[in-house]
Scaffold this active site. Structure first.
Site, PDB file in Angstrom:
ATOM      1  N   ASN A 208       0.847  -1.193   0.000  1.00  0.00           N
ATOM      2  CA  ASN A 208       0.000   0.000   0.000  1.00  0.00           C
ATOM      3  C   ASN A 208       0.880   1.239   0.000  1.00  0.00           C
ATOM      4  OD1 ASN A 208       0.480   0.845   2.851  1.00  0.00           O
ATOM      5  ND2 ASN A 208      -0.395  -1.176   3.238  1.00  0.00           N
ATOM      6  N   ASP A 276      -4.634  -6.086   4.977  1.00  0.00           N
ATOM      7  CA  ASP A 276      -5.699  -6.878   5.594  1.00  0.00           C
ATOM      8  C   ASP A 276      -5.681  -8.329   5.125  1.00  0.00           C
ATOM      9  OD1 ASP A 276      -6.855  -4.950   7.239  1.00  0.00           O
ATOM     10  OD2 ASP A 276      -7.835  -4.010   5.524  1.00  0.00           O
ATOM     11  N   PRO A 303      -3.812 -11.557  10.530  1.00  0.00           N
ATOM     12  CA  PRO A 303      -4.157 -11.307  11.936  1.00  0.00           C
ATOM     13  C   PRO A 303      -4.267  -9.801  12.159  1.00  0.00           C
ATOM     14  CG  PRO A 303      -1.849 -11.948  11.708  1.00  0.00           C
ATOM     15  CD  PRO A 303      -2.492 -12.145  10.366  1.00  0.00           C
ATOM     16  N   ASP A 304      -5.215  -9.385  12.978  1.00  0.00           N
ATOM     17  CA  ASP A 304      -5.340  -7.969  13.322  1.00  0.00           C
ATOM     18  C   ASP A 304      -4.450  -7.714  14.553  1.00  0.00           C
ATOM     19  OD1 ASP A 304      -6.120  -5.453  14.345  1.00  0.00           O
ATOM     20  OD2 ASP A 304      -7.999  -5.602  13.223  1.00  0.00           O
ATOM     21  N   ILE A 305      -3.331  -7.065  14.323  1.00  0.00           N
ATOM     22  CA  ILE A 305      -2.322  -6.901  15.379  1.00  0.00           C
ATOM     23  C   ILE A 305      -2.862  -5.996  16.484  1.00  0.00           C
ATOM     24  CG2 ILE A 305       0.058  -6.168  15.844  1.00  0.00           C
ATOM     25  CD1 ILE A 305       0.511  -6.616  12.748  1.00  0.00           C
ATOM     26  N   PHE A 323      -4.714   3.586  14.753  1.00  0.00           N
ATOM     27  CA  PHE A 323      -4.968   4.614  13.747  1.00  0.00           C
ATOM     28  C   PHE A 323      -6.158   4.175  12.902  1.00  0.00           C
ATOM     29  CE2 PHE A 323      -1.632   7.899  13.433  1.00  0.00           C
ATOM     30  CZ  PHE A 323      -0.914   7.519  14.553  1.00  0.00           C
ATOM     31  N   LYS A 337     -14.540   1.797  15.192  1.00  0.00           N
ATOM     32  CA  LYS A 337     -13.315   0.978  15.128  1.00  0.00           C
ATOM     33  C   LYS A 337     -12.664   0.880  16.503  1.00  0.00           C
ATOM     34  CE  LYS A 337     -11.213   1.085  11.144  1.00  0.00           C
ATOM     35  NZ  LYS A 337     -10.489   1.607   9.994  1.00  0.00           N
ATOM     36  N   LYS A 341     -12.083  -2.799  18.022  1.00  0.00           N
ATOM     37  CA  LYS A 341     -10.730  -3.339  18.225  1.00  0.00           C
ATOM     38  C   LYS A 341     -10.377  -3.411  19.710  1.00  0.00           C
ATOM     39  CE  LYS A 341      -9.057  -2.362  13.710  1.00  0.00           C
ATOM     40  NZ  LYS A 341      -7.977  -2.832  12.851  1.00  0.00           N
TER      41      LYS A 341
END
Ligand code: CTP
Length: 397
Positions: A208, A276, A303-305, A323, A337, A341
């Site tokens: 990205n 993602d 994995p969502d860190i 962020f 979010k 999260k």
């Protein structure tokens, strides 16, 4: 910056010991007083005479040297310094430190000291990556030992990878950061930064547009306030800050592992633009054009860190900052979010192309916490970073 500061420098036995001679010179140029300690193994690589001559000071070598005990006992020696620096810190010295051994002068000083300790690990890449060394490292982090390096690169043993001792100027920057009397002194803060690269085949990847500029600025701002910063970064355009521990990764999965091995920390700032998805059909060989049509890529969710760390049941950092890069309904999306999260704060920004924020030098953010949304005016990314670091210091101190 280091005028009048007293550094007890323990030189371990590794090929990188030759760099400690330059380190002594750099420290003295900056006005520091260096008291050198040379291990038996260290003496195989640098001579006591060269260490002593460069330090302009006696070199301490033996636990049972009665002359030394009469002049200055080993307990006193361990306490005279503002900072104890171990460079190179060999796998053996790290193991001794982690298990509290005191069977020579260096390990005795390290066990007896009540001053902060900074180590510059240096060893073969396999030794560094060995589960035992990584276990010792985690123990040392838990004991508040700070690290600088190791760096990745060609090694004297002919192998390549992490294990090279940090360069003398990097160690000097880390020493200066440790001796900075800021509000975050004694706090350990993790920052993730940059994009991740998810391989498709050996030459292609998904990435990205994140430059890593905001994450690097945050790392620098936290270090300037005296924090010990662990900086986990994907392949960013912008250089990592000086004086912080840099862990380079490529993929989201590697980033999660690096983050977990850096724990415990007092706060975590998750500024990385993590992909993602990863390509589960990634191949070892380069994909070739074929008459059979286009390659079919298969994806899996990464994995969502941020979420993983935010929702830790034990050992969660006191403050977790995420962020949210949004292009529409910025506040609503970012507020949702934060809850989803489980982090404490979200720094939300509008990354619509017309804002020029992604890859640019400025940022316009809204800080979202349980107290609500606080809009900050558009300013340089460095200024956003300083303001965020100041807010983190208010919470941690
Ligand atoms: N993040 C993370 N690990 C991931 C994805 C995101 O740690 N696998 C972190 C980012 O570093 C950032 C925050 O989560 O701090 C927000 O990431 P973002 O990609 O904007 O959120 P998503 O969960 O992907 O939500 P959406 O799909 O709505 O953009």
């Amino acid at each position: 910056m280091l005028v009048g500061k007293h550094i007890l420098l323990i030189i371990g036995g590794g090929i990188a010991a030759f760099k400690s001679l330059d380190l002594i010179r750099r420290l003295r140029e900056r006005g520091a007083v260096v008291t050198p300690v040379l291990t038996r193994a260290g003496e195989e690589f640098v001579t006591p005479l060269s260490v002593s001559a460069l330090a302009g000071n006696k070199v301490f070598r033996d636990l049972f040297d009665l002359g030394d005990e009469a002049e200055m006992g080993h307990i006193q020696l361990s306490r005279v310094a503002d900072l104890v620096v171990v460079a190179p810190a060999t796998a053996d010295l790290m193991a001794k430190m982690a298990s509290g051994l005191a069977n020579d002068l260096a390990s005795t000083l390290l066990l007896a000291t009540d001053t902060p300790v900074l180590i510059a690990p240096a060893m073969n890449v396999r030794m560094w990556e060995h589960a035992a060394t990584q276990r010792n490292l985690a123990t040392l982090y838990g004991d508040n030992v700070a690290t600088v390096g190791p760096n990745e690169g060609d090694m004297a043993c002919g192998e390549f990878g992490p294990g090279r001792m940090a360069e003398p100027l990097e160690i000097v920057a880390a020493i200066e950061a440790r001796l900075t009397d800021g509000p975050l002194k004694g706090k350990r803060v993790l920052v993730t930064s940059g994009p991740t690269h998810e391989p498709i085949d050996p030459v292609r990847y998904i990435a990205n547009r994140s430059s890593g500029a905001q994450g690097a600025a945050i790392g620098r701002a936290l270090a300037a306030l005296g924090a010990e910063v662990v900086f986990v970064t994907g392949p960013a355009e912008v250089a990592a800050p000086d004086g912080v521990q840099v862990i380079n990764v490529q993929t989201a999965q590697q980033m999660l592992e690096a983050v977990q091995s850096a724990l415990p920390v007092d706060a975590g700032v998750f500024a990385a633009a993590v992909a993602d998805w990863r390509v589960t059909s990634a191949t070892d060989r380069k994909l070739k054009k074929s008459k059979d049509g286009l390659p079919a890529l298969e994806f899996a969710e990464n994995p969502d860190i941020l979420k993983t760390i935010s929702q830790m049941e034990t050992g969660r950092p006191d403050l977790v900052v995420g962020f949210a890069a949004e292009t529409n309904d910025v506040i609503d999306n970012a507020t949702a979010k934060r809850i989803r999260k489980g982090c404490d704060w979200i720094v939300a920004n509008d990354v619509s192309p017309e804002t020029g924020i992604m890859g640019g030098s400025e940022n316009a953010v809204t800080l979202i916490s349980d107290a609500g949304a606080e809009e900050w005016p558009r300013m340089g990314k460095d200024r956003v970073a300083s303001k965020l670091a100041e807010r983190i210091a208010e919470v941690l101190t």
